[in-house]
Scaffold this motif. Structure first.
Motif, PDB file in Angstrom:
ATOM      1  N   TYR A 201      80.593  41.723  24.956  1.00  0.00           N
ATOM      2  CA  TYR A 201      81.470  41.949  26.109  1.00  0.00           C
ATOM      3  C   TYR A 201      82.881  41.444  25.798  1.00  0.00           C
ATOM      4  O   TYR A 201      83.873  42.063  26.166  1.00  0.00           O
ATOM      5  CB  TYR A 201      80.906  41.227  27.337  1.00  0.00           C
TER       6      TYR A 201
ATOM      7  N   PRO B 184      85.326  38.737  33.018  1.00  0.00           N
ATOM      8  CA  PRO B 184      84.348  39.316  33.946  1.00  0.00           C
ATOM      9  C   PRO B 184      84.781  39.271  35.407  1.00  0.00           C
ATOM     10  O   PRO B 184      84.478  40.188  36.163  1.00  0.00           O
ATOM     11  CB  PRO B 184      83.084  38.485  33.719  1.00  0.00           C
ATOM     12  N   GLU B 185      85.510  38.210  35.802  1.00  0.00           N
ATOM     13  CA  GLU B 185      85.905  38.134  37.215  1.00  0.00           C
ATOM     14  C   GLU B 185      86.938  39.201  37.536  1.00  0.00           C
ATOM     15  O   GLU B 185      86.952  39.781  38.613  1.00  0.00           O
ATOM     16  CB  GLU B 185      86.486  36.761  37.551  1.00  0.00           C
TER      17      GLU B 185
ATOM     18  N   MET C 273      80.643  48.891  30.327  1.00  0.00           N
ATOM     19  CA  MET C 273      81.020  47.489  30.495  1.00  0.00           C
ATOM     20  C   MET C 273      81.340  47.165  31.950  1.00  0.00           C
ATOM     21  O   MET C 273      81.573  46.014  32.290  1.00  0.00           O
ATOM     22  CB  MET C 273      82.226  47.164  29.602  1.00  0.00           C
ATOM     23  N   ASN C 274      81.387  48.217  32.774  1.00  0.00           N
ATOM     24  CA  ASN C 274      81.633  48.016  34.206  1.00  0.00           C
ATOM     25  C   ASN C 274      83.009  47.399  34.458  1.00  0.00           C
ATOM     26  O   ASN C 274      83.168  46.545  35.330  1.00  0.00           O
ATOM     27  CB  ASN C 274      80.532  47.141  34.835  1.00  0.00           C
TER      28      ASN C 274
ATOM     29  N   TYR D 271      81.968  31.318  34.620  1.00  0.00           N
ATOM     30  CA  TYR D 271      81.328  32.557  35.040  1.00  0.00           C
ATOM     31  C   TYR D 271      79.835  32.553  34.744  1.00  0.00           C
ATOM     32  O   TYR D 271      79.034  32.989  35.556  1.00  0.00           O
ATOM     33  CB  TYR D 271      81.995  33.756  34.370  1.00  0.00           C
TER      34      TYR D 271
ATOM     35  N   PRO E  70      77.845  39.809  31.996  1.00  0.00           N
ATOM     36  CA  PRO E  70      78.922  40.142  32.933  1.00  0.00           C
ATOM     37  C   PRO E  70      78.875  41.591  33.424  1.00  0.00           C
ATOM     38  O   PRO E  70      79.412  41.891  34.488  1.00  0.00           O
ATOM     39  CB  PRO E  70      80.187  39.897  32.116  1.00  0.00           C
ATOM     40  N   GLU E  71      78.239  42.473  32.664  1.00  0.00           N
ATOM     41  CA  GLU E  71      78.290  43.892  33.033  1.00  0.00           C
ATOM     42  C   GLU E  71      77.581  44.154  34.362  1.00  0.00           C
ATOM     43  O   GLU E  71      77.983  45.021  35.131  1.00  0.00           O
ATOM     44  CB  GLU E  71      77.653  44.775  31.947  1.00  0.00           C
ATOM     45  N   ASN E  72      76.515  43.412  34.653  1.00  0.00           N
ATOM     46  CA  ASN E  72      75.739  43.664  35.867  1.00  0.00           C
ATOM     47  C   ASN E  72      76.316  42.974  37.095  1.00  0.00           C
ATOM     48  O   ASN E  72      75.941  43.327  38.215  1.00  0.00           O
ATOM     49  CB  ASN E  72      74.289  43.226  35.686  1.00  0.00           C
ATOM     50  N   ARG E  73      77.221  42.027  36.885  1.00  0.00           N
ATOM     51  CA  ARG E  73      77.874  41.360  38.011  1.00  0.00           C
ATOM     52  C   ARG E  73      76.836  40.850  39.014  1.00  0.00           C
ATOM     53  O   ARG E  73      76.992  40.988  40.230  1.00  0.00           O
ATOM     54  CB  ARG E  73      78.864  42.310  38.687  1.00  0.00           C
TER      55      ARG E  73
ATOM     56  N   MET F 271      84.294  35.230  42.163  1.00  0.00           N
ATOM     57  CA  MET F 271      83.737  35.664  40.884  1.00  0.00           C
ATOM     58  C   MET F 271      83.606  37.181  40.810  1.00  0.00           C
ATOM     59  O   MET F 271      83.264  37.733  39.770  1.00  0.00           O
ATOM     60  CB  MET F 271      82.362  35.011  40.667  1.00  0.00           C
ATOM     61  N   ASN F 272      83.842  37.841  41.957  1.00  0.00           N
ATOM     62  CA  ASN F 272      83.804  39.304  41.975  1.00  0.00           C
ATOM     63  C   ASN F 272      82.416  39.842  41.636  1.00  0.00           C
ATOM     64  O   ASN F 272      82.263  40.859  40.963  1.00  0.00           O
ATOM     65  CB  ASN F 272      84.843  39.879  40.986  1.00  0.00           C
TER      66      ASN F 272
END
Lengths: 177, 180
Positions: free
Chosen positions: A59, A85-86, A122-123, B56, B82-85, B118-119
Motif C-alpha cells: 500500500y 490511509p486516512e 487501493m481504494n 492508523y 488500509p484498503e478495506n477501511r 481516520m476516515n
C-alpha cells in the motif's frame, strides 16, 4: 468475456518488477532525453537499480513494471507512492523509458491503468503528481485521463543551470477518463 | 469539536504510569471473562512492553472520566489493511467505571474518531453472547448484529457464542446528522 485483470489496460499491463528489468532501468536512467523531465538528478548505480527492481508492491509503495500486451516488451515503470490511509491520497510517478513507445498512446494507457488500480484496488480518493512546466506532452497525457492543474510551485526545481516551475496536478475518485 | 472528548470521558495516548491500573483491571472476573484474558499477566511484563503511539494500524487510547480525571479503561481501533477501511473495536472498562454510561460514551467517542478522523468505512466488533450489558451498549451506539460465531470462545469449561456486530459509515453519518 472474462473481466479484465485490474492490472491490464488496452496496450500495456502492469506487473511486479523482476531482476531482469534492472538493465533496462539502468539504461533509461542514463538517457538524458528520458531523465530531462524526471526528478532524478544523480545517476543510479546498478546496485541501486537492482534494489529498485527487487521491490514488491505494498500500500505504501505500489510499484510496477510496464509491459506491452502485444510484444511483452518492458517499456517503463509507474508507482503509486506514500499512500496515506486516512487521506486516501497518494503520489504517482511514471517513466516510459523506451522512446520507441513515446507518442503512441502507451503513456496514456499506463496512466489510465495505474490510476484505475489506485482507485479500484487501493481504494484511494485522490492521486496527485508533479510535472515540470514546459513538459507539454506529459501534461497533455495527464489532462487526457482527467488530471487537473491545481498549483504551480514557482522555481521549485533546479536543473541544467536554471530553475523551472513545477505544476501540481490532481485527480479525484470518479474523474478518471 | 475535540475528537478525543466525549460527554463523560476523554481519550489520551496511553502512558507507562497507567500500566498498574490496567494490571488491576485484568484481574477483574468480568474483564477476564469478557475481554478474553486467559492467562494472568505480570505487572513487570505490562510495564516493559513497548508502548505504541496510536496510529492508523492501531489507534489505542487510555480512557479517563471527565468528572474525576481517573482512568476508566482502554479502547482501541485496529485496522487490518488500509484498503478495506475497516477497524475492529475493542473496549476494556474497569469495574468501577461500569453502569454509569462511561462505556457507551467511550464507544461513541471511539467511533466518532474512527469515522471522522481516520476516515473509516466500517467498524466491527465481537462480543460474547453472554455479555448482555455490552451488547446493549453497542446497539445504543449504532452497531447492528451481523452474525454469530457459534461456540467460538472456550471459557471455564464451555464454548460460548460470540456475536459479530458492525457499523457502516453511512449509518454513522445518518445518526450524526439526526443528532445535529
Amino acid at each position: 468475456m472474462p473481466p479484465k485483470s485490474p492490472l491490464e489496460g488496452e496496450l500495456i499491463r502492469l506487473r511486479s518488477h523482476e531482476p531482469e528489468d534492472e538493465p533496462y532501468f539502468h539504461r533509461w536512467i542514463h538517457d538524458p532525453e528520458v531523465t530531462e523531465h524526471l526528478n532524478a538528478r544523480y545517476p543510479y548505480s546498478h546496485a541501486q537499480e537492482r534494489e529498485f527492481a527487487s521491490l514488491t508492491s505494498t500500500y505504501q509503495n505500489a510499484t510496477f513494471s510496464v509491459v506491452t500486451l502485444a510484444e511483452g516488451q518492458l517499456i517503463g515503470n509507474v508507482s503509486l507512492r506514500n499512500a496515506v490511509p486516512e487521506d486516501r491520497s497518494c503520489d504517482l510517478g511514471i517513466m516510459i523509458g523506451d522512446k520507441e513507445y513515446w507518442g503512441r498512446g502507451y503513456g496514456t494507457d499506463t496512466m489510465r491503468t495505474a490510476c484505475r488500480f489506485g482507485f479500484e484496488m487501493m481504494n484511494l480518493h485522490r492521486i496527485e503528481l508533479e510535472v515540470f512546466a514546459g513538459n507539454d506532452r506529459a501534461q497533455h497525457v495527464y489532462e487526457k485521463v482527467g488530471f487537473k492543474v491545481e498549483a504551480r510551485r514557482r522555481q521549485a526545481h533546479f536543473k541544467f543551470g536554471r530553475y523551472v516551475d513545477v505544476l501540481v496536478m490532481g485527480l479525484l475518485e470518479g474523474e478518471l477518463r | 469539536m475535540n475528537p478525543l472528548e466525549g460527554e463523560l470521558v476523554y481519550l489520551r495516548a496511553a502512558e507507562r504510569e497507567e500500566r498498574e491500573q490496567v494490571h488491576g483491571w485484568l484481574a477483574d472476573p468480568d474483564v477476564i471473562r469478557f475481554n478474553g484474558v486467559r492467562y494472568p499477566s505480570s505487572l513487570e511484563g505490562l510495564r516493559s512492553r513497548p508502548l505504541q503511539a496510536p496510529g492508523y494500524q492501531l489507534a489505542h487510547f487510555a480512557v479517563f472520566e471527565r468528572a474525576t480525571g481517573k482512568p476508566a479503561g482502554e479502547v482501541s481501533l485496529r485496522t487490518l489493511g488500509p484498503e478495506n477501511r475497516c477497524a475492529e473495536l475493542a473496549v476494556l472498562l474497569g469495574p468501577e467505571a461500569r453502569g454509569r454510561g462511561l462505556g457507551t460514551d467511550t464507544v461513541r467517542v471511539a467511533c466518532r474518531f474512527g469515522f471522522e478522523m481516520m476516515n473509516l468505512h466500517r467498524i466491527e466488533l465481537r462480543v460474547s453472547a453472554a455479555n448482555a450489558r455490552a451488547r446493549r451498549t453497542y446497539e445504543k451506539a449504532g452497531f447492528v448484529v451481523e452474525g454469530v460465531r457459534r461456540e467460538s470462545y472456550y471459557y471455564a469449561g464451555r464454548y460460548d457464542d460470540e456475536v459479530t456486530m458492525g457499523q457502516l459509515r453511512e449509518e454513522y453519518d445518518c445518526r450524526a446528522q439526526g443528532r445535529a
